[in-house]
Design a protein around this motif. Structure first.
Motif, PDB file in Angstrom:
ATOM      1  N   LEU A 283      -4.716   2.646   9.223  1.00 40.56           N
ATOM      2  CA  LEU A 283      -3.460   2.445   8.520  1.00 40.56           C
ATOM      3  C   LEU A 283      -2.579   3.795   8.084  1.00 40.56           C
ATOM      4  CD1 LEU A 283      -1.268  -0.188   7.766  1.00 40.56           C
ATOM      5  CD2 LEU A 283      -2.274   0.155   5.411  1.00 40.56           C
ATOM      6  N   GLY A 284      -3.382   4.646   7.460  1.00 44.21           N
ATOM      7  CA  GLY A 284      -3.124   5.765   6.968  1.00 44.21           C
ATOM      8  C   GLY A 284      -2.611   6.843   8.058  1.00 44.21           C
ATOM      9  N   LYS A 285      -3.498   6.771   9.151  1.00 48.64           N
ATOM     10  CA  LYS A 285      -3.292   7.551  10.261  1.00 48.64           C
ATOM     11  C   LYS A 285      -2.091   7.087  11.043  1.00 48.64           C
ATOM     12  CE  LYS A 285      -5.285   9.286  14.494  1.00 48.64           C
ATOM     13  NZ  LYS A 285      -6.600   8.988  15.418  1.00 48.64           N
ATOM     14  N   GLU A 286      -1.684   6.002  11.230  1.00 49.74           N
ATOM     15  CA  GLU A 286      -0.636   5.395  11.895  1.00 49.74           C
ATOM     16  C   GLU A 286       0.705   5.781  11.199  1.00 49.74           C
ATOM     17  OE1 GLU A 286       1.830   3.763  14.818  1.00 49.74           O
ATOM     18  OE2 GLU A 286      -0.368   4.381  14.926  1.00 49.74           O
TER      19      GLU A 286
ATOM     20  N   GLY B 131       1.063   7.930   8.316  1.00 43.45           N
ATOM     21  CA  GLY B 131       1.054   9.200   7.626  1.00 43.45           C
ATOM     22  C   GLY B 131       1.237   9.133   6.302  1.00 43.45           C
ATOM     23  N   PHE B 132       0.203   8.480   5.671  1.00 51.27           N
ATOM     24  CA  PHE B 132       0.006   8.634   4.102  1.00 51.27           C
ATOM     25  C   PHE B 132      -1.369   8.390   3.917  1.00 51.27           C
ATOM     26  CE2 PHE B 132       0.233   4.061   4.876  1.00 51.27           C
ATOM     27  CZ  PHE B 132      -0.269   3.430   3.682  1.00 51.27           C
ATOM     28  N   GLU B 133      -1.716   8.366   2.804  1.00 52.48           N
ATOM     29  CA  GLU B 133      -2.956   7.835   2.283  1.00 52.48           C
ATOM     30  C   GLU B 133      -2.971   6.823   1.019  1.00 52.48           C
ATOM     31  OE1 GLU B 133      -6.890   7.734   1.234  1.00 52.48           O
ATOM     32  OE2 GLU B 133      -6.017   9.332   2.710  1.00 52.48           O
TER      33      GLU B 133
ATOM     34  N   ARG C 176       1.022  -1.176   0.080  1.00 52.28           N
ATOM     35  CA  ARG C 176      -0.136  -0.248  -0.093  1.00 52.28           C
ATOM     36  C   ARG C 176       0.797   1.302   0.220  1.00 52.28           C
ATOM     37  NH1 ARG C 176      -3.781  -3.651   2.989  1.00 52.28           N
ATOM     38  NH2 ARG C 176      -5.285  -4.139   1.376  1.00 52.28           N
ATOM     39  N   ARG C 177       1.963   1.252   0.652  1.00 56.08           N
ATOM     40  CA  ARG C 177       3.018   2.378   0.572  1.00 56.08           C
ATOM     41  C   ARG C 177       3.431   2.464  -1.160  1.00 56.08           C
ATOM     42  NH1 ARG C 177       3.921   6.165   4.765  1.00 56.08           N
ATOM     43  NH2 ARG C 177       5.944   6.435   4.036  1.00 56.08           N
ATOM     44  N   LEU C 178       3.531   1.269  -1.632  1.00 56.03           N
ATOM     45  CA  LEU C 178       3.950   1.426  -3.039  1.00 56.03           C
ATOM     46  C   LEU C 178       2.539   1.885  -3.874  1.00 56.03           C
ATOM     47  CD1 LEU C 178       6.443   0.252  -4.735  1.00 56.03           C
ATOM     48  CD2 LEU C 178       4.883  -1.683  -5.076  1.00 56.03           C
ATOM     49  N   GLY C 179       1.595   1.714  -3.512  1.00 54.44           N
ATOM     50  CA  GLY C 179       0.454   2.307  -4.004  1.00 54.44           C
ATOM     51  C   GLY C 179      -0.805   1.373  -4.800  1.00 54.44           C
ATOM     52  N   THR C 180      -0.967   0.056  -4.202  1.00 52.35           N
ATOM     53  CA  THR C 180      -1.752  -0.806  -4.827  1.00 52.35           C
ATOM     54  C   THR C 180      -2.355  -1.637  -3.688  1.00 52.35           C
ATOM     55  OG1 THR C 180      -2.090  -2.642  -6.604  1.00 52.35           O
ATOM     56  CG2 THR C 180      -0.063  -2.625  -5.045  1.00 52.35           C
TER      57      THR C 180
END
Length: 761
Positions: free
Chosen positions: A429-432, A434-436, A180-184
């Motif tokens: 996950l995003g809140k913990e 720091g990403f969308e 998900r950090r990668l974007g998928t």
């Protein structure tokens, strides 16, 4: 002393066939376990290792997900668990010399059994573009190569990240975070091919896509219905729980197209009665149902409950939604439709109905026999209707019990391995971190194959498993895999997926459950979640098979750093070194894991919350348990054809083949057999011992053929047949999937029989 790996594939052309057995386990199971374990590990290593299986300070069995009792036995493992441990803890090793001696084209001609018998993988291996052999590669170069291919994609959705159910909670969480950090959200997993139908049905009706019972509930039940499941082979420790339930007064009903020895009688090897006596009769009533007839059976039971006004009205009124529509549809059910779908005499259905009406606490257990049909989700919804009618959810001794297969497949889903994650999970996950996170749904296993076939996925990364052998439509799947730019497999043993590759391929060897995991921060442990929502620690104790092997957690974290770069703010190095730091972040993202590091260190671990079970609260769209209306349907088979189900042999776990026997069914020395009812065989001209080709029929008109199968006359339900996978996965069309869940319909393949072509693929 351990036995050497086989040099050649065994001949399977003349399997011996004898009468099926009528009891499971006992002394033969003990002897078989010790023989196979000693061949892989040697006597001393066998004893030291098996005594640590499923123990509080030991390791979780890498086989099935059946839970441990509060007080574990000294030998808390089954025959197939011992085989699974032996396969992983084997003293056999595959080194660079093996790959130098065997070109990939030659390995691709070997059986899955032979590949798996060669031993543990010991170093990273690269198959470069145009190369004929795998060659050694350093860890840093391997990660750099993967990062290079990922960065070359037009979109992160051009990669798919598959997960096997063996993967630990810690590795799974890190893995999905990386994707998900990668974007998928392309996170297909093995659950897509087995209990996805259960999760879909249970989430819609109860709000939680997991079972609602514990072992204690099984011990307290009045009636246990085991439908579409063969625990004697697939979850053998379940037999001990059924035996205890029987001794407490429970009635056991089995519903299955085949009689299975493990459900007839259990000779518990942990006591004298099982070793030298007659054991315990488990099944009180056996309903030999036609393939796909389970929805009709539970519909008939629901109609009977309504007719007798045996409904728990207080529970329905307080906790349920949709009862009136469900009841109206159910009352219109026609007996002739039920009889046609089930193939059962009405008297048997009435007998089961009387048991239902006499029981206050009912549990329904099921597995692939219900989940791998086109109408699998409606079938399981009808099971839920059945339990809701009499208030059999959220009270002791009652509930739903989907029996999961691989040892942490449920935990992986809890950790976020899902192509369609819930908004709440992504928000946390995003809140913990720091990403969308990406919000668009990703690809499941079937859709991943389609995407590789169509050129939309160019990088396939597998965390464990044997994707090529586990998936349907073998020829289509293998062709799709070969279209990839890069295929990567994190594995402990060699398997078919390593020899069906993209333009480039990597094999990354990893630590197993039985291995010690020591980092710069000291000894590490991982955790798993069993089939009943219990989370506990797993600590390996064996010296790793080679120096320099990395754990799954370390592989994910080092790859993440290589692919995402030094600017990525996730502390991947800390996660790889000290798993407590990773668990601390899981605790802030995943509900039920608060104080994870503290709770997982308690003896026996901890139980995850389950609203329907704990407080009769149902987090569904309506806020209540949902009755559903499910059209009565069953598979239709043209004249001159049979409906084939794929299944495991007793010397098999998922796609891992331990041996060539199926002791309980009377098959020895071969796997290319098809079980056919003698009456059906007579009508079709199939002689006992004759050889045929199996050809599946599907709406696309494509010929899918599995050649050279020996016909075995066997007491299968009329109109059906059975054969082992993965050999028959070639017959399952990629587009023949369950409605809603998209699970392959491996229990409902229309086949015809043609003269033996003499070829073995």
């Amino acid at each position: 002393m351990a036995k050497q790996a086989p040099q050649s594939d065994p001949v399977q052309d003349a399997p011996e066939v004898s009468a099926p057995q009528h009891a499971a386990a006992g002394l033969p199971a003990v002897g078989h376990s010790l023989r196979m374990a000693s061949e892989q590990m040697g006597a001393r290593r066998t004893l030291a290792t098996l005594l640590k299986v499923n123990q509080p300070n030991g390791f979780d069995c890498p086989g099935c997900a059946w839970p441990e009792p509060d007080k574990t036995h000294t030998a808390e493992f089954c025959e197939n668990g011992a085989k699974a441990v032996a396969e992983e803890a084997t003293e056999r090793r595959i080194r660079a010399e093996f790959f130098a001696a065997h070109p990939v084209a030659e390995l691709a001609e070997r059986s899955g059994y032979w590949l798996g018998q060669q031993g543990r993988l010991t170093q990273p291996m690269l198959l470069d573009e145009g190369a004929t052999h795998y060659t050694p590669v350093s860890w840093d170069d391997a990660f750099a190569l993967i990062a290079e291919e990922l960065k070359a994609l037009d979109s992160a959705d051009g990669a798919a990240f598959y997960t096997s159910g063996r993967t630990s909670n810690e590795a799974a969480f890190a893995y999905q975070l990386f994707a998900r950090r990668l974007g998928t959200n392309n996170l297909p997993d093995c659950s897509n091919m087995c209990h996805e139908s259960s999760g879909s049905a249970l989430t819609e009706t109860l709000g939680v896509g997991k079972g609602s019972v514990s072992l204690k509930d099984l011990y307290q039940a009045n009636l246990i219905i085991v439908a579409g499941q063969n625990p004697g082979t697939n979850h053998p420790r379940m037999l001990s729980a059924l035996e205890r339930a029987k001794r407490a007064g429970a009635t056991v009903v089995s519903v299955n197209p085949l009689p299975e020895a493990g459900l007839e009688r259990f000779k518990n090897p942990q006591n004298a009665r099982g070793l030298v006596g007659h054991g315990t009769k488990l099944t009180d009533l056996f309903l030999q149902i036609r393939l796909g007839g389970d929805l009709a059976l539970f519909r008939a039971l629901n109609q009977l409950i309504l007719e007798k006004d045996a409904v728990d009205h207080a529970f329905v009124e307080e906790h349920c939604h949709g009862f009136d529509e469900f009841a109206a549809e159910t009352r219109e059910t026609r007996r002739e439709d039920v009889l046609a779908a089930t193939g059962l005499p009405w008297e048997q259905i009435e007998e089961l109905g009387r048991l239902v009406l006499a029981s206050e606490k009912i549990i329904v257990c099921w597995a692939m026999g219900l989940t791998q049909h086109k109408h699998a989700v409606p079938t399981i919804r009808e099971v839920v209707n059945f339990l809701l009618l009499r208030g059999n959810v959220g009270r002791p001794g009652a509930g739903v019990c989907p029996v999961r297969g691989h040892s942490n497949v449920q935990g992986d889903r809890t950790m976020g391995i899902f192509e369609r994650p819930a908004k709440a999970f992504l928000d946390a996950l995003g809140k913990e971190f720091g990403f969308e996170p990406p919000r668009a749904h990703g690809l499941d296993s079937v859709d991943t194959i389609r995407a590789m076939r169509d050129g939309r996925v160019g990088v396939f990364f597998a965390m464990g498993g044997n994707f090529v052998a586990a998936t349907p439509d073998t020829e289509v799947t293998e062709a799709a895999m070969r279209r990839c730019r890069l295929t990567v497999h994190v594995s402990t043993k060699l398997n078919r997926s390593h020899v069906v590759t993209g333009a480039r391929a990597l094999i990354l060897p990893t630590l197993g459950r039985t291995d010690r995991d020591v980092t710069a921060a000291g000894a590490q442990f991982v955790s798993v979640e069993d089939s009943m929502g219990q989370v506990h620690a797993s600590r390996g104790g064996l010296r790793p098979p080679a120096p320099g092997l990395l754990s799954e957690v370390a592989i994910v974290c080092r790859l993440a750093r290589a692919a995402l770069g030094p600017e990525d703010t996730v502390p991947w190095e800390d996660f790889a070194t000290d798993y407590d730091t990773l668990r601390a972040r899981i605790a802030r993202v995943v509900p039920g894991f608060e104080d994870f590091n503290d709770k997982v260190r308690r003896p026996g671990g901890f139980t995850l919350p389950h609203g329907p079970r704990d407080s009769r609260t149902f987090p569904t769209a309506t806020g209540r348990a949902n009755f559903t209306v499910n059209p009565l349907t069953a598979p239709e088979v043209p004249p001159g054809r049979l409906l084939l189900q794929t299944l495991r042999s007793h010397d098999q776990y998922n796609t891992t083949i331990y041996g060539l026997d199926d002791r309980y069914r009377g098959i020895k020395g071969g796997r290319r057999v098809v079980l056919v009812n003698p009456a059906d065989a007579a009508e079709l001209g199939l002689t006992e011992g004759g050889y045929v080709d199996l050809v599946s029929e599907w709406t696309d008109g494509v010929e899918r053929r599995a050649p050279h199968f020996r016909v075995v006359h066997y007491p299968v339900a009329r109109g059906g047949a059975a054969a082992y996978y993965p050999e028959t996965n070639v017959l399952v069309p990629l587009d023949s999937t369950a409605d809603i869940s998209n699970t392959p319909t491996s229990k409902a393949i229309v086949v015809r029989f043609e003269p033996d072509s003499g070829a073995v693929s």
